[in-house]
Scaffold this active site. Structure first.
Site, PDB file in Angstrom:
ATOM      1  N   LYS A  12       0.836  -1.205   0.000  1.00 12.14           N
ATOM      2  CA  LYS A  12       0.000   0.000   0.000  1.00 12.14           C
ATOM      3  C   LYS A  12       0.872   1.258   0.000  1.00 12.14           C
ATOM      4  O   LYS A  12       1.979   1.258   0.532  1.00 12.14           O
ATOM      5  CB  LYS A  12      -0.875   0.025   1.264  1.00 12.14           C
ATOM      6  CG  LYS A  12      -1.882  -1.115   1.333  1.00 12.14           C
ATOM      7  CD  LYS A  12      -3.060  -0.863   0.417  1.00 12.14           C
ATOM      8  CE  LYS A  12      -3.974  -2.082   0.338  1.00 12.14           C
ATOM      9  NZ  LYS A  12      -4.697  -2.187  -0.920  1.00 12.14           N
ATOM     10  N   CYS A  13       0.314   2.323  -0.586  1.00  9.54           N
ATOM     11  CA  CYS A  13       1.016   3.606  -0.592  1.00  9.54           C
ATOM     12  C   CYS A  13       1.198   4.087   0.845  1.00  9.54           C
ATOM     13  O   CYS A  13       0.294   3.872   1.657  1.00  9.54           O
ATOM     14  CB  CYS A  13       0.237   4.633  -1.398  1.00  9.54           C
ATOM     15  SG  CYS A  13       0.500   4.410  -3.169  1.00  9.54           S
ATOM     16  N   PRO A  14       2.333   4.696   1.189  1.00 13.31           N
ATOM     17  CA  PRO A  14       3.339   5.202   0.243  1.00 13.31           C
ATOM     18  C   PRO A  14       4.474   4.224  -0.071  1.00 13.31           C
ATOM     19  O   PRO A  14       5.491   4.643  -0.614  1.00 13.31           O
ATOM     20  CB  PRO A  14       3.893   6.408   0.992  1.00 13.31           C
ATOM     21  CG  PRO A  14       3.871   5.975   2.421  1.00 13.31           C
ATOM     22  CD  PRO A  14       2.667   5.101   2.565  1.00 13.31           C
ATOM     23  N   ASP A  45      -0.304   9.300  -6.265  1.00 10.88           N
ATOM     24  CA  ASP A  45       0.934   9.427  -5.487  1.00 10.88           C
ATOM     25  C   ASP A  45       2.163   9.549  -6.385  1.00 10.88           C
ATOM     26  O   ASP A  45       3.068  10.344  -6.115  1.00 10.88           O
ATOM     27  CB  ASP A  45       1.104   8.228  -4.549  1.00 10.88           C
ATOM     28  CG  ASP A  45       0.057   8.229  -3.439  1.00 10.88           C
ATOM     29  OD1 ASP A  45      -0.543   9.292  -3.213  1.00 10.88           O
ATOM     30  OD2 ASP A  45      -0.159   7.174  -2.824  1.00 10.88           O
TER      31      ASP A  45
END
Lengths: 74, 234
Positions: A12-14, A45
């Protein structure tokens, strides 16, 4: 010039963006990095990251099933 | 009160409770969304800040000490990282400057061998930049020490071409201009042959085969007598 590949699927981001950042020492100016990820905010992102780091996002492609592929020029 | 009325009241109470719970749920959802947004913002700021730190460190590793990491950022961790990177950069930059100064000093070791006599033994290649530094250092020392004779010894210079010869001639000319006499010693046979073959001439400069001969000549000019002590048993 060979395109370098980065697999950021399942994180998952980041984290995908951090993985891209970790590639910085290996990338020379002008080289291209291809990244594939399935994080919902990945495109936003990466665009944000590219803007701040003055890198060029070349293209984004929705590959279905939440998977997005993109190329970034360093 | 009839059963029917009781049922109705219960239903109304339950409906009210459901409405309250829905309202509470909506509030919690909004709070969660807000927190998720804040979390995302902080995460991205960290990721971008670390990326920028990577870029700065990469440039420093390539010898570019002009770069600076951001210290004035909202995130305290990134601000501290910026401070540490900049301190490291300053220390490396200072160490590099110190090393360069040391190399420069070692490259031009001007030695005062006698009152009014300076010797500059050169070792290694003599390019234009170094020749310029040699000239500056030598002239400064001549003025400072009030030297009358300067011996430039090139025994340790392996290669002399027309450019190096011109640099040496210029240095000797400058030595004359500040009121001292220049002497060139240590032209090796191979170097002499190269100069002759290339047609390079070093004019107006007294030359001696080696440093010892140069020193003898300097003492003769100053009227100094060098007496060799007798060894025991001689």
């Amino acid at each position: 010039m060979a395109v370098k590949q980065l697999d950021a699927l399942g994180i998952k981001c980041p984290q995908p963006v951090l993985k891209i950042a970790a590639m910085l020492p290996d990338m020379k100016a002008g080289e291209i990095l291809e990244v594939v990820a399935d994080c919902p905010t990945f495109e936003k992102d990466v665009r944000n990251w590219c803007q701040r780091l003055k890198k060029t996002p070349l293209w984004f492609r929705d590959e279905g099933g939440g998977k997005v592929r993109c190329q970034i020029q360093f | 009160m009839s059963d029917k009325t009781n049922e109705k009241n219960k239903l109304e109470t339950l409906e009210k409770r459901v409405q309250e719970l829905e309202k509470e749920n909506a509030g919690l959802k909004a709070t969660l969304e807000q927190e998720a947004q804040e979390h995302e913002k902080v995460s991205m700021d960290l990721a971008i800040g670390l990326s920028e730190a990577f870029v700065v460190l990469q440039k420093i590793s390539q010898g570019d000490f002009s770069v600076r990491a951001s210290e004035d950022v909202e995130n305290e961790l990134l601000a501290r990282l910026g401070v540490v990177i900049n301190r490291t950069n300053d220390a490396l930059s200072a160490a590099k400057a110190q090393t360069q100064n040391m190399i420069k000093e070692l490259a031009t070791p001007v030695i005062r061998v006698w009152d009014e006599v300076l010797v500059l033994p050169l070792i290694g290649t003599l390019d234009s930049q170094r020749a310029q530094h040699v000239m500056e250092t030598l002239l400064e020392r001549i003025t400072k020490d009030g030297a009358r004779i300067v011996i430039l010894d090139i025994t340790g210079v392996p290669y002399v071409d027309s450019l190096v010869a011109a640099n040496i001639a210029q240095t000797m000319e400058a030595v004359k201009l500040v009121g001292a006499e220049g002497m060139l010693t240590g032209i090796r046979a191979q170097v002499a042959q190269t100069l002759v073959k290339m047609g390079v001439k070093i004019t107006g400069v007294e030359t001696k085969s080696n440093l010892a001969e140069g020193l003898k000549e300097a003492f003769r000019r100053l009227g100094v007598k060098a007496i060799q002590e007798k060894q025991p048993g001689d």
